[in-house]
Write a protein that holds these residues in place. Structure first.
Motif, PDB file in Angstrom:
ATOM      1  N   GLY A 128       0.691  -1.336   0.007  1.00  0.00           N
ATOM      2  CA  GLY A 128      -0.123  -0.090   0.066  1.00  0.00           C
ATOM      3  C   GLY A 128       0.746   1.186  -0.034  1.00  0.00           C
ATOM      4  N   ASP A 129       2.003   1.306  -0.167  1.00  0.00           N
ATOM      5  CA  ASP A 129       3.117   2.306  -0.178  1.00  0.00           C
ATOM      6  C   ASP A 129       3.373   2.751  -1.604  1.00  0.00           C
ATOM      7  OD1 ASP A 129       5.252   4.038   0.097  1.00  0.00           O
ATOM      8  OD2 ASP A 129       6.145   2.764   1.835  1.00  0.00           O
ATOM      9  N   GLU A 130       2.739   3.558  -2.090  1.00  0.00           N
ATOM     10  CA  GLU A 130       2.909   4.161  -3.395  1.00  0.00           C
ATOM     11  C   GLU A 130       4.291   4.873  -3.731  1.00  0.00           C
ATOM     12  OE1 GLU A 130       1.201   7.602  -6.420  1.00  0.00           O
ATOM     13  OE2 GLU A 130       0.098   6.934  -4.939  1.00  0.00           O
ATOM     14  N   GLU A 131       4.752   5.368  -2.637  1.00  0.00           N
ATOM     15  CA  GLU A 131       5.999   6.037  -2.744  1.00  0.00           C
ATOM     16  C   GLU A 131       7.251   5.042  -2.731  1.00  0.00           C
ATOM     17  OE1 GLU A 131       8.884   9.224  -0.280  1.00  0.00           O
ATOM     18  OE2 GLU A 131       6.950   8.911   0.411  1.00  0.00           O
ATOM     19  N   LEU A 132       7.176   4.028  -1.731  1.00  0.00           N
ATOM     20  CA  LEU A 132       8.103   3.204  -2.219  1.00  0.00           C
ATOM     21  C   LEU A 132       8.065   2.245  -3.496  1.00  0.00           C
ATOM     22  CD1 LEU A 132      10.351   1.176  -0.776  1.00  0.00           C
ATOM     23  CD2 LEU A 132       8.694  -0.195   0.369  1.00  0.00           C
ATOM     24  N   ILE A 133       7.015   1.977  -3.669  1.00  0.00           N
ATOM     25  CA  ILE A 133       6.696   1.333  -5.039  1.00  0.00           C
ATOM     26  C   ILE A 133       7.222   2.155  -6.279  1.00  0.00           C
ATOM     27  CG2 ILE A 133       4.938   0.234  -6.688  1.00  0.00           C
ATOM     28  CD1 ILE A 133       3.517  -0.471  -4.417  1.00  0.00           C
ATOM     29  N   SER A 134       6.996   3.360  -6.315  1.00  0.00           N
ATOM     30  CA  SER A 134       7.462   4.153  -7.475  1.00  0.00           C
ATOM     31  C   SER A 134       8.842   4.481  -7.233  1.00  0.00           C
ATOM     32  CB  SER A 134       6.820   5.674  -7.304  1.00  0.00           C
ATOM     33  OG  SER A 134       7.274   6.459  -7.958  1.00  0.00           O
TER      34      SER A 134
END
Length: 381
Positions: free
Chosen positions: A105-111
């Motif tokens: 659920g971590d968009e920043e980390l995935i990006s």
């Protein structure tokens, strides 16, 4: 009005998909959803538990307004090509958002991981090549290369199925310079929302489903085994996921294998993953050839599988916008270049083979005859 896009397989459709749909609506305040869905063979390289028409209808009943087909050549490709094709299709038909499930659920980390992966797959490709020379698989080499660029980064998402695809979706969006806004929906792993793999496991506890699925796999294995015996090593090596002696390994092991799972287990190794072998076999059965270059989304088409009344309006708007990707309703009306013809031929072959292994009518349920499923508001009540 805003349009949300979702890439899915719905193998089968379950409550987790319903949760993703409802969450995407809330996060975007949109009420129009379009999904790009794999056909009769999935990204894991196996026949789907239900055919594409039923799964598309189930998705519309579950809240999707329009289900479009992901061409089979991309549906049985590795995660990068699978994601790029789906993202390009959604982007080109005008989606404002793209929603996907995520364990973290971590968009920043995935990006951030997506940026690093783009780096090691592009300018720093040498890192992966050096590591693979040590005999490890491509996924392992890629992970190690990313760690060399950023030793402190949390790479947990690289080991979670939905996060892996999320990374690939964001990579594709960056490559395409997409204007779509990502909606990252954190998965809920409670007793009410389970994964598709768990649903498939539960299906095997039902005697009727168990017989049907085992018959499906047995018939598929029979076709695969006969083709492996028939083809030369050179022909097997021309399959997209082959190379590095995998064709020869299949020829060596096929006579000893008692099942599809057994065959894959005999061929897989530390370097060659189970999923790669599974996809290789599916690509071989579907007549795919690595010499046909599918780059930058070539071979894509807009083809509806199922829709409701709102979906019909989305489809009309797509027609009116005249997208670069051709819009087709039937392969019989196909007009295009050789690459597009190759793509649709593979999809047609997948439909025919699925009918054979399922024991259903090859003519009536063929891609030449079968029409998209249209569900009226009354039928959805």
């Amino acid at each position: 009005m805003s349009l949300v896009g979702i890439i899915g397989e719905y193998n089968p459709f379950h409550r987790g998909h319903e949760y993703l749909i409802s969450s995407a609506k809330k996060m975007s305040s949109a009420d129009l959803l379009v999904s790009v869905m794999s056909g009769d063979f999935t990204q894991r390289g196996t026949p789907a538990v239900f055919d594409k028409w039923k799964r598309a209808e189930d998705a519309v009943r579950g809240g999707i307004n329009l289900v479009l087909e992901l061409p089979q050549v991309y549906a049985v490709s590795h995660a990068g090509d699978f994601a790029h094709a789906g993202v390009k299709l959604l982007n080109d038909i005008g989606c404002d958002y793209i929603a996907f499930g995520s364990e973290s659920g971590d968009e920043e980390l995935i990006s951030k991981i997506a940026d690093l992966v783009l780096e090691v797959e592009g300018p720093r490709r040498d890192l992966i090549e050096i590591l693979m020379e040590e005999g490890i698989s491509y996924p392992e080499a890629r992970e190690a290369a990313v760690r060399r660029l950023d030793p402190d980064i949390d790479l947990t998402p690289l080991f979670s199925s939905n996060d892996i695809l999320g990374i690939e979706y964001l990579k594709a969006m960056k490559k395409l310079d997409s204007y779509m806004v990502p909606l990252v929906v954190k998965r809920i792993g409670d007793s009410h929302i389970v994964s598709a793999s768990k649903v498939r496991e539960e299906m095997l506890k039902n005697p009727e489903d168990k017989v049907r699925l085992e018959t499906l796999e047995g018939a598929y294995f029979a076709i695969a085994r006969s083709l492996i015996l028939e083809k030369s090593v050179e022909e097997l090596e021309s399959v997209p996921s082959a190379g590095e002696g995998l064709g020869n390994k299949l020829k060596q092991e096929v006579r000893y294998a008692a099942s599809l799972d057994d065959l894959i287990g005999r061929v897989k190794s530390k370097r060659y993953t189970y999923t790669r072998i599974s996809r290789l076999i599916a690509q071989m059965v579907l007549g795919m050839n690595r010499n046909v270059q599918l780059t930058k989304g070539q071979g894509l088409y807009v083809r509806p599988l199922a829709f409701d009344e709102k979906g019909a309006s989305i489809l009309r708007n797509i027609h009116d916008s005249e997208p670069e990707i051709p819009v087709i309703e039937s392969p019989a009306r196909l007009e295009g270049n050789a690459t597009l013809k190759y793509s649709i031929d593979v999809t047609i072959r997948a439909r025919d083979i699925y009918n054979i292994i399922q024991g259903t009518d090859m003519y009536r349920l063929s891609d030449y005859v079968r029409k998209p499923v249209y569900l009226t508001r009354e039928s959805l009540i």
